[in-house]
Design an enzyme around this catalytic site. Structure first.
Site, PDB file in Angstrom:
ATOM      1  N   THR A  78      17.186   1.130   4.581  1.00  0.00           N
ATOM      2  CA  THR A  78      18.213   0.602   3.684  1.00  0.00           C
ATOM      3  C   THR A  78      17.715   0.584   2.249  1.00  0.00           C
ATOM      4  O   THR A  78      16.583   0.200   1.984  1.00  0.00           O
ATOM      5  CB  THR A  78      18.627  -0.811   4.146  1.00  0.00           C
ATOM      6  OG1 THR A  78      19.111  -0.715   5.481  1.00  0.00           O
ATOM      7  CG2 THR A  78      19.714  -1.389   3.260  1.00  0.00           C
ATOM      8  N   CYS A 118     -17.912  -2.068 -11.237  1.00  0.00           N
ATOM      9  CA  CYS A 118     -17.764  -3.457 -10.829  1.00  0.00           C
ATOM     10  C   CYS A 118     -16.324  -3.936 -10.844  1.00  0.00           C
ATOM     11  O   CYS A 118     -15.994  -4.894 -10.180  1.00  0.00           O
ATOM     12  CB  CYS A 118     -18.614  -4.351 -11.717  1.00  0.00           C
ATOM     13  SG  CYS A 118     -20.297  -4.399 -11.115  1.00  0.00           S
TER      14      CYS A 118
END
Lengths: 408, 298
Positions: free
Chosen positions: A241, A329
């Site tokens: 949908t 990092c």
């Protein structure tokens, strides 16, 4: 972490603010316009008409020949996966893929996974400025290739690839061509009907529409196999949908993007150049990555040598400035960005790459505040750096040999 | 964005002991540029007492690398070298009120810099014995290299066994696909194929199969197996003690960090596997809390 309320947002390649007009356009589709567009009653019909309008708004921004070439999906990643997997399904005798080493993980991880399933993937290399090796491309194109998937612009550096030319070459070789254009749509003009591009992915949240909505452009006549089968939504090419509120929002966002296209070329580019010049004029040992002469107007990626990107971002964030980094990092991996590695940027610089990506909502005042904030942040981190001579205010002589930590 | 503790943020924004110590006589330089971290630790050690009088750091790294370096220097100032060598990476992480699992390697780097500096002071050569790989298990910060080595060293062949030996995969289980891939690769090196449905290999190492042990010998062997496991648990600030043995049921007490740990069940299974292997017979390891008047309620 608490942020200054009036933050400066320079991370638009990650995601963008939903434009107020877009929010306004989509809100009714959460409430009174709740119908299922497939339904045979007025509740559904009204939504169905809104989707048709949205489809045409997307078509206009992409310069697609037909509105039926627009397939709504949930995101850029879904569009990429649908395109690549469809090409493999539709042409089972073709077992090769061509892509690049600097693609987004949406394509790269999928290709790595497909390699495990026995497909051969050709990864096109880039040079130090992030430009593709076209000879390698020509050598790899053959009737064994099911699809070429090459990003239009790189998300980290903004460097543009010659996808229109590459699509022509693919067509001549009888190979399907897909481009991940999530960073490009809304930033530079696109006219797909005049191109040989067979499939194109875009993502709503990169152009001031909400998250959770994407598009796969599918040229009429391109052999296609759906990823999701089920209902007849999107003409059976993407069952499920419709996310009607977000589709309406994306349509509105595309209309706004088309109207503001000139602003990207002028105002946004001017601000980006001002930012870049302002920073480079004050910060030594910093350089622009990628190909500055051929890139998106909103993106500036600067490598600050001898310091690390996450630390830069934390200090920028404290100053109310949002940016992004290619350091290891920030992603939790141990390697710096694959894009910086591919361009052979030294580790001491790759970890300090910082991306500033602008939008039409940025102002000169924003940019000037960032230009003022960056130099002291870089200086502060360099004072801590083992590669930096704090007393001289310069890197150590021969920094890579002066400081050689054990184990690498 | 990382979920950094207030202490991590404080030590990042206001690092202590930043910069090199002027007249340092111990220097440790460690790191890995490819993973974006490098640390130069400088110490001034009093030769008469071997006490660290001053410590300074220079770090190329992220927020938690800088905070870990700052924490390390704070921890070791005033310690003797021998005391300082007892500072573990867990101590650094604890000082900072914890680090995200992806960032634990920052605290490891701090400990290694310290070892390297002490070796430098003593005129020794420090050699790093650890290689770091891509993080696989984010719940318990276990990387690919450790998993590979553990599979090779112990002849493991299942995800379950990897969890018992390394903890990897014992939490959210999202990394099981990754562990299966490592198993597939390592087993292929040995000419074997990874079979997810295969049962763990028969535990028949003790050579005692068939021969029934006397009660006392049996208890000793169970004690032995538990003793062998304790250092692993202690490394994670946990411990285990044997409480009672009742037929096939072995009751233990989980203490320290093991008590209430989300891995407690997995740890028990690991202990059980070890005892079963050593004993050559099946036993069930149960927490002492499960030791009621009747023991067959499980």
């Amino acid at each position: 972490m608490t942020q200054a309320p009036a933050g400066i947002y320079l991370d638009n390649n990650a995601t963008t603010m939903v434009a107020p007009e877009v929010v306004e356009a989509m809100l009714p589709y959460f409430t009174e316009q709740f119908g299922n567009p497939s339904s045979m009653h007025q509740f559904g019909d009204r939504v169905g008409r809104a989707l048709k309008t949205a489809r045409q708004q997307v078509q206009a921004l992409l310069g697609a020949a037909l509105d039926s070439e627009i397939v709504f999906t949930s995101c850029g990643t879904e569009s990429d996966a649908t395109a690549i997997l469809s090409a493999l399904k539709a042409q089972p005798e073709r077992r090769e893929i061509i892509t690049t080493v600097v693609e987004h993980p949406a394509v790269l991880s999928l290709c790595e996974h497909l390699e495990k399933e026995g497909y051969t993937v050709h990864y096109l290399r880039v040079d130090r400025k992030g430009r593709l090796d076209m000879q390698q491309y020509l050598d790899a194109l053959s009737s064994k290739v099911a699809i070429v998937s090459v990003m239009w612009a790189n998300n980290e550096t903004g460097t543009l690839f010659p996808v229109e030319e590459m699509a022509e070459l693919a067509r001549s070789a009888g190979v399907m061509f897909h481009t991940d254009a999530v960073q490009v749509v809304g930033k530079i003009p696109i006219d797909l009907k005049r191109s040989a591009i067979d499939m194109l992915s875009l993502s709503g949240h990169k152009l001031h529409a909400p998250k959770g909505i994407g598009v796969l452009y599918l040229r009429r006549g391109t052999r296609f196999r759906p990823l999701l089968r089920g209902g007849h939504q999107e003409r059976g090419r993407r069952a499920g949908t419709e996310n009607s509120a977000s589709i309406v929002a994306l349509g509105k966002a595309c209309e706004l993007a088309l109207a503001h296209m000139d602003a990207e070329k002028t105002q946004v580019r001017m601000l980006r150049d001002r930012l870049e010049r302002g920073i480079l004029a004050q910060v030594p040992n910093a350089f622009v990555t990628g190909d500055p002469s051929n890139r998106l107007p909103n993106t500036c990626n600067i490598a600050f040598e001898y310091i690390e990107g996450e630390a830069i971002l934390l200090l920028l964030n404290k100053a109310g400035i949002a940016a992004s980094s290619g350091s290891a990092c920030t992603s939790g991996s141990l390697e710096p960005s694959h894009v910086m590695r591919a361009m052979d940027i030294p580790f001491t610089a790759a970890h300090g790459t910082t991306r500033f990506s602008l939008s039409r909502y940025n102002t000169v005042a924003d940019i000037d505040r960032v230009i003022a904030a960056v130099p002291p942040i870089v200086a502060q981190l360099r004072r801590l750096s083992p590669y930096w001579d704090a007393s001289a205010g310069a890197p150590l002589a021969e920094p890579e040999t002066a400081f050689q930590p054990a184990y690498a | 964005m990382w979920d950094y503790s207030e202490t991590v943020k404080e030590h990042f924004f206001n690092p202590r002991n930043a910069g090199a110590v002027a007249d340092a006589n111990a220097i440790g330089e460690v790191g890995s540029l490819s993973c974006g971290d490098a640390l130069r630790l400088t110490l001034k050690v009093d030769p008469a007492t071997d006490t660290i009088q001053a410590a300074g750091f220079q770090t190329f790294g992220c927020g938690s690398a800088i905070a870990s370096s700052s924490a390390l220097t704070e921890l070791i100032k005033g310690m003797t070298l021998d005391q300082a060598l007892h500072v573990s990476n867990q101590d650094i992480a604890d000082f900072l009120e914890g680090l995200p699992p992806e960032k634990m390697h920052c605290s490891v780097m701090g400990r290694e810099a310290l070892q390297a500096a002490v070796a430098n002071y003593r005129g020794e050569v420090w050699q790093d014995d650890h290689e770091e790989g891509a993080l696989v298990c984010k719940c318990f910060a276990v990387d690919a290299v450790l998993i590979e080595e553990t599979i090779r060293a112990n002849g493991l062949s299942s995800v379950e066994a990897v969890t018992h030996y390394t903890k990897a995969g014992g939490g959210c289980s999202a990394c099981h696909e990754g562990i299966e891939e490592i198993l597939t690769r390592v087993l292929a090196e040995q000419g074997k194929t990874f079979d997810p449905a295969a049962a763990p290999p028969p535990a028949d190492k003790s050579g005692s199969a068939g021969a029934r042990l006397g009660t006392l010998a049996r208890i000793r062997r169970i004690e032995h197996a538990i003793e062998a496991i304790r250092p692993n648990l202690q490394r994670d600030h946990g411990d285990v003690e044997l409480v009672d043995i009742d037929g096939k049921n072995v009751f233990v007490n989980m203490t320290g960090a093991c008590a209430g740990c989300q891995m407690a069940t997995t740890t028990l299974e690991g202990i059980q596997q070890r005892i079963v292997e050593d004993l050559g017979e099946f036993v069930r390891v149960l927490p002492a809390q499960a030791m009621p008047q009747t023991t067959n309620n499980q």
